[in-house]
Design a protein around this motif. Structure first.
Motif, mmCIF file in Angstrom:
data_model
loop_
_atom_site.group_PDB
_atom_site.id
_atom_site.type_symbol
_atom_site.label_atom_id
_atom_site.label_comp_id
_atom_site.label_asym_id
_atom_site.label_seq_id
_atom_site.Cartn_x
_atom_site.Cartn_y
_atom_site.Cartn_z
ATOM 1 N N VAL A 136 2.293 -7.478 -1.393
ATOM 2 C CA VAL A 136 2.710 -6.436 -2.333
ATOM 3 C C VAL A 136 3.495 -7.068 -3.488
ATOM 4 N N GLU A 139 1.377 -8.506 -5.960
ATOM 5 C CA GLU A 139 0.521 -7.469 -6.554
ATOM 6 C C GLU A 139 -0.922 -7.571 -6.078
ATOM 7 N N ASP A 142 -1.168 -2.592 -3.393
ATOM 8 C CA ASP A 142 -0.293 -1.580 -3.988
ATOM 9 C C ASP A 142 0.807 -1.185 -3.024
ATOM 10 N N LYS A 143 0.471 -1.216 -1.726
ATOM 11 C CA LYS A 143 1.426 -0.794 -0.708
ATOM 12 C C LYS A 143 1.112 -1.502 0.604
ATOM 13 N N SER A 144 2.165 -1.948 1.286
ATOM 14 C CA SER A 144 1.966 -2.623 2.571
ATOM 15 C C SER A 144 1.721 -1.588 3.667
#
Length: 344
Positions: A136, A139, A142-144
């Motif tokens: 994350v 980049e 977007d989200k772990s």
């Protein structure tokens, strides 16, 4: 307001963000109704365009390589290598963007099905979580994803007495006996003891150190040396040019050997791993008055919670407090009981 009038312009301007990118331009309209229509259409066009951007596929292998490269190490630490070796057939080549909680839970279930303890599975899952969290930051994601942790039961702290330690050391072959006693003296993690180099010593100042690149938490650890530890080090001079502890001219790379288990059996010490030497060292310190903050620095822990497991072993600092609020009341109660006994 996303619509506004700009000086020296007859047109209404719009200002908004799409996927974190600022958009600010003229609508080409002079009425708010036309400007709103233009802005709505522009938002949709830019959003569709942003979603059409295809991110490159990042695999688990890519993430692991970058994870350790950022730690400035070429080879993962020994405990991590064991975990990565097991994970390889399950995650190798898999796009990290497709990893979700359900997918990772199935991986954890497979490990648990091998009969290992839940705590062992959790160590595996924590490494996966750490790698994906960094993805994350890079980049790449977007989200772990959420990573499931398996419930564990409370386990008593495993340590042995000094007398038991003496018997264990005596039962080991010389090269392992010296390394084990050094570990009892310093509390160093196994890899830090086996890979200790002569360049990491200053015997005049009675100090050793672990470099940040070799430390578990990636920060240097000062290691004060006891007189016994210094004598053990001096006994190793001439065995190896680089490493302090060696056997037959080669560094000691493994302690989980038949000699270790034979010594445990001979001394009747059960369920004791080499890592428990470190726990024993910490337990002895607390029992002899070392504060938890001092222990934290000595052991190279970064989290105070790591040393709280030893808190119940040292209550010397509380001895001066136990009688302060209750002493007088206890005395009066004792006198009352004695008077009642005499009256009876």
């Amino acid at each position: 307001m996303s619509l506004y009038q700009r000086k020296n312009s007859p047109y209404i301007w719009c200002k908004f963000t799409v996927k974190g990118k600022l958009v600010q331009q003229s609508t080409g309209a002079v009425t708010r109704k036309e400007a709103k229509e233009f802005e709505a259409k522009l938002r949709v066009e830019l959003l569709n365009k942003a979603e059409q951007v295809v991110k490159p596929v990042r695999t688990w292998n890519d993430a692991v390589e970058k994870f350790y490269a950022e730690k400035l190490i070429v080879v993962a630490p020994e405990p991590d290598r064991s975990i990565l070796k097991w994970l390889h057939p399950h995650l190798s080549g898999v796009d990290i963007a497709t990893m979700n909680r359900e997918y990772l839970s199935k991986v954890g279930d497979k490990k648990l099905a091998e009969g290992v303890k839940p705590s062992t599975v959790n160590r595996l899952m924590k490494l996966v979580r750490a790698v994906l969290h960094q993805a994350v930051v890079w980049e790449w994601l977007d989200k772990s994803p959420k990573v499931r942790m398996f419930p564990t039961s409370e386990v008593n702290l495993r340590f042995i007495t000094r007398d038991e330690a003496d018997k264990l050391v005596a039962a080991l072959p010389d090269h392992l006996a010296i390394l084990a006693e050094f570990s009892f003296q310093t509390g160093l993690r196994r890899s830090n003891a086996t890979h200790l180099k002569w360049s990491q010593l200053n015997l005049e100042r009675k100090q050793a150190w672990v470099n940040a690149s070799d430390a578990k938490m990636r920060r240097p650890i000062p290691v004060p040396l006891s007189d016994v530890a210094i004598r053990l080090i001096e006994s190793q001079k001439g065995n190896h040019d680089v490493y302090v502890f060696a056997h037959n001219g080669k560094p000691i790379v493994s302690t989980a050997r038949p000699d270790w288990y034979a010594a445990l059996k001979a001394t009747g010490i059960k369920s004791f791993r080499w890592h428990d030497i470190r726990k024993t060292w910490a337990s002895w310190h607390v029992q002899n008055g070392t504060t938890l903050l001092e222990l934290k620095e000595l052991g190279g822990w970064t989290d105070y919670r790591s040393v709280l497991v030893y808190a119940h072993l040292g209550s010397q600092h509380l001895a001066k407090c136990v009688n302060l609020p209750v002493g007088l009341a206890t005395l009066k109660a004792t006198q009352a009981v004695q008077e009642m006994a005499l009256a009876a």
